[in-house]
Motif scaffolding. Structure first.
Motif, mmCIF file in Angstrom:
data_model
loop_
_atom_site.group_PDB
_atom_site.id
_atom_site.type_symbol
_atom_site.label_atom_id
_atom_site.label_comp_id
_atom_site.label_asym_id
_atom_site.label_seq_id
_atom_site.Cartn_x
_atom_site.Cartn_y
_atom_site.Cartn_z
ATOM 1 N N MET A 1 0.757 -1.217 -0.104
ATOM 2 C CA MET A 1 0.076 0.100 0.299
ATOM 3 C C MET A 1 0.934 1.425 -0.075
ATOM 4 O O MET A 1 0.409 2.361 -0.015
ATOM 5 C CB MET A 1 -0.900 0.162 1.202
ATOM 6 N N ASN A 2 2.219 1.126 -0.215
ATOM 7 C CA ASN A 2 3.017 2.250 -0.031
ATOM 8 C C ASN A 2 3.736 2.239 -1.496
ATOM 9 O O ASN A 2 4.355 1.442 -1.796
ATOM 10 C CB ASN A 2 4.136 2.123 1.029
ATOM 11 N N ASP A 3 3.438 3.538 -2.121
ATOM 12 C CA ASP A 3 4.210 3.712 -3.387
ATOM 13 C C ASP A 3 5.710 3.669 -3.396
ATOM 14 O O ASP A 3 5.931 2.995 -4.401
ATOM 15 C CB ASP A 3 3.792 5.062 -3.960
ATOM 16 N N ALA A 4 6.383 3.956 -2.686
ATOM 17 C CA ALA A 4 7.744 3.834 -2.766
ATOM 18 C C ALA A 4 8.315 2.269 -2.482
ATOM 19 O O ALA A 4 9.139 1.779 -3.183
ATOM 20 C CB ALA A 4 8.514 4.619 -1.281
ATOM 21 N N ASP A 5 7.523 1.561 -1.461
ATOM 22 C CA ASP A 5 7.695 0.071 -1.454
ATOM 23 C C ASP A 5 7.268 -0.692 -2.616
ATOM 24 O O ASP A 5 8.024 -1.638 -3.313
ATOM 25 C CB ASP A 5 6.840 -0.362 -0.279
ATOM 26 N N MET A 6 6.218 -0.073 -3.472
ATOM 27 C CA MET A 6 5.805 -0.620 -4.407
ATOM 28 C C MET A 6 6.652 -0.676 -5.515
ATOM 29 O O MET A 6 6.679 -1.664 -6.424
ATOM 30 C CB MET A 6 4.408 -0.204 -4.991
ATOM 31 N N LYS A 7 7.613 0.249 -5.601
ATOM 32 C CA LYS A 7 8.652 0.306 -6.638
ATOM 33 C C LYS A 7 9.513 -0.847 -6.432
ATOM 34 O O LYS A 7 10.222 -1.471 -7.464
ATOM 35 C CB LYS A 7 9.359 1.467 -6.569
ATOM 36 N N ILE A 8 9.831 -1.367 -5.182
ATOM 37 C CA ILE A 8 10.672 -2.518 -5.081
ATOM 38 C C ILE A 8 10.034 -3.547 -5.295
ATOM 39 O O ILE A 8 10.366 -4.718 -6.116
ATOM 40 C CB ILE A 8 11.202 -2.319 -3.634
ATOM 41 N N ILE A 9 8.773 -3.952 -5.132
ATOM 42 C CA ILE A 9 7.750 -4.791 -5.260
ATOM 43 C C ILE A 9 7.865 -5.229 -6.821
ATOM 44 O O ILE A 9 7.686 -6.276 -7.506
ATOM 45 C CB ILE A 9 6.635 -4.899 -4.759
ATOM 46 N N GLY A 10 7.577 -4.162 -7.552
ATOM 47 C CA GLY A 10 7.436 -3.956 -8.993
ATOM 48 C C GLY A 10 8.755 -4.529 -9.570
ATOM 49 O O GLY A 10 8.648 -4.931 -10.630
ATOM 50 N N ALA A 11 9.637 -4.153 -9.150
ATOM 51 C CA ALA A 11 11.119 -4.474 -9.500
ATOM 52 C C ALA A 11 11.250 -6.290 -9.739
ATOM 53 O O ALA A 11 11.636 -6.698 -10.559
ATOM 54 C CB ALA A 11 12.354 -3.976 -8.948
#
Length: 365
Positions: A177-187
């Motif tokens: 639910m955190n956009d910054a964390d989702m960048k890592i999850i997205g990677a």
């Protein structure tokens, strides 16, 4: 805490399936163990655990084997309520030595590079999970892990997947639910989608990333596109009936300028009475400033209704249960899970530990 499953039985079977009858083996010593000490080999399924086999120690030694997975997977060796986590890539032998009294704290893994990497991450997590650890120190560790993932130091694979699903003190280390964390999850999702298309976790990661993109578009007021940056995360509406048949909308409640505690739960679970006691204390103390919006996922509507009619806050029922669209939109993997929504209708925090609810809410009330 009840875990919610999103992988299909077929996917789980693939994660656990053998390849031509080949097996992997885990052996070692448990200092201080008796001949009757039980050990369990368990496999991960997106945060849930399934027992594959068990053994007992002979003296302080043990050995356990199981069918090699078709794709790399995360396992754990459990003794009572303590567990040691490791990966298995295919056919391999690992040695795990530990001590009975400090089984999950004082251990050593000798095997593949991936198993050793997870061993180090687990030991670091134990260190950072200690009470009183400064938040800045945990954040620095998290940033280091993120940089290692982006630099592909974990081979675009199972170790990175393990990290983004890691919990620390009841909170996800990388929060979907955190956009910054989702960048890592997205990677990690992109790596799986590029190199591991046949892995059953790939679609799970891709779906998580797509939901994050929807959140960003909703937050920015944009109906299309694939890449939108947003500083805030707006809520997804939940529009369901309460026990009296009245339609209740989360988005409508968010327009009232009050802090909202959104909670997903099941009343028929053993944790429910104690958890609802925590909510009742919060409601009693802050009901002039706080709205509690609780979503029930119980299988039995009648039992849910009997319990909900005695609850003073907003309680709605989702007949889809564990297949609820809201669970996927809010990236809920276990219950109870709560979210704090501020007076502007923006999601601020995910709370897994009920004991942290009051202190977290006080920052926004």
């Amino acid at each position: 805490m009840k875990k919610i499953l999103f992988l299909s039985c077929a996917a789980l079977a693939m994660l656990c399936a053998c390849t031509g009858g080949n097996k992997f083996n885990v052996s070692g010593k448990v200092e201080g163990a008796a001949d009757s000490t039980s050990l369990y080999l368990e496999v991960a399924n997106n945060g849930s655990w399934f027992i594959l086999d068990s053994t007992t120690t002979s003296g302080d030694g043990y050995s356990i084997s199981y069918d090699a997975p078709e794709v790399p997977n995360i396992y754990r060796l459990r003794c009572a309520d303590k567990a040691i986590y490791f990966t298995v890539d295919s056919i391999e032998s690992l040695t795990i030595d530990s001590k009975l009294k400090t089984f999950d704290l004082d251990f050593n893994i000798d095997g593949t590079d991936h198993a050793k990497q997870i061993c180090k991450i687990e030991k670091d997590a134990i260190l950072y999970a200690k009470e009183g650890t400064p938040a800045a120190k945990i954040e620095a560790w998290k940033k280091q892990l993120a940089q290692q993932i982006l630099a592909d130091e974990y081979g675009s694979g199972i170790v990175a997947y393990f990290i983004i699903n890691k919990y620390l003190n009841g909170q996800p280390l990388f929060d979907p639910m955190n956009d910054a964390d989702m960048k890592i999850i997205g990677a990690v999702a992109n790596a799986f989608n590029s190199y591991r298309k046949d892995d059953p976790r790939t679609q799970y990661l891709v779906n998580m990333t797509l939901e994050a993109q929807k959140r960003r578009r909703a937050a920015a007021g944009i109906g299309g596109g694939t890449q939108v940056e947003a500083e805030v995360v707006k809520l997804f509406d939940i529009n369901l009936q309460d026990c009296n048949g009245a339609q209740r909308s989360l988005a409508k409640e968010a327009q009232n300028g009050r802090v909202i505690l959104l909670n997903f739960t099941m009343y028929d679970q053993s944790f429910s009475p104690a958890f609802n006691k925590v909510l009742n204390d919060l409601y009693t103390q802050y009901k002039d400033r706080l709205t509690i919006f609780q979503v029930g996922l119980d299988q039995n509507l009648g039992a849910w209704r009997d319990a909900a009619k005695n609850i003073p806050w907003i309680a709605v029922y989702d007949p889809a249960g564990e297949n609820s669209k809201s669970l996927q939109q809010y990236q809920v993997f276990s219950i109870p899970t709560s979210f704090i929504i501020d007076r502007n209708g923006e999601i601020q925090e995910r709370i897994q530990d009920p004991l942290q609810l009051k202190s977290a809410l006080q920052k926004y009330l």
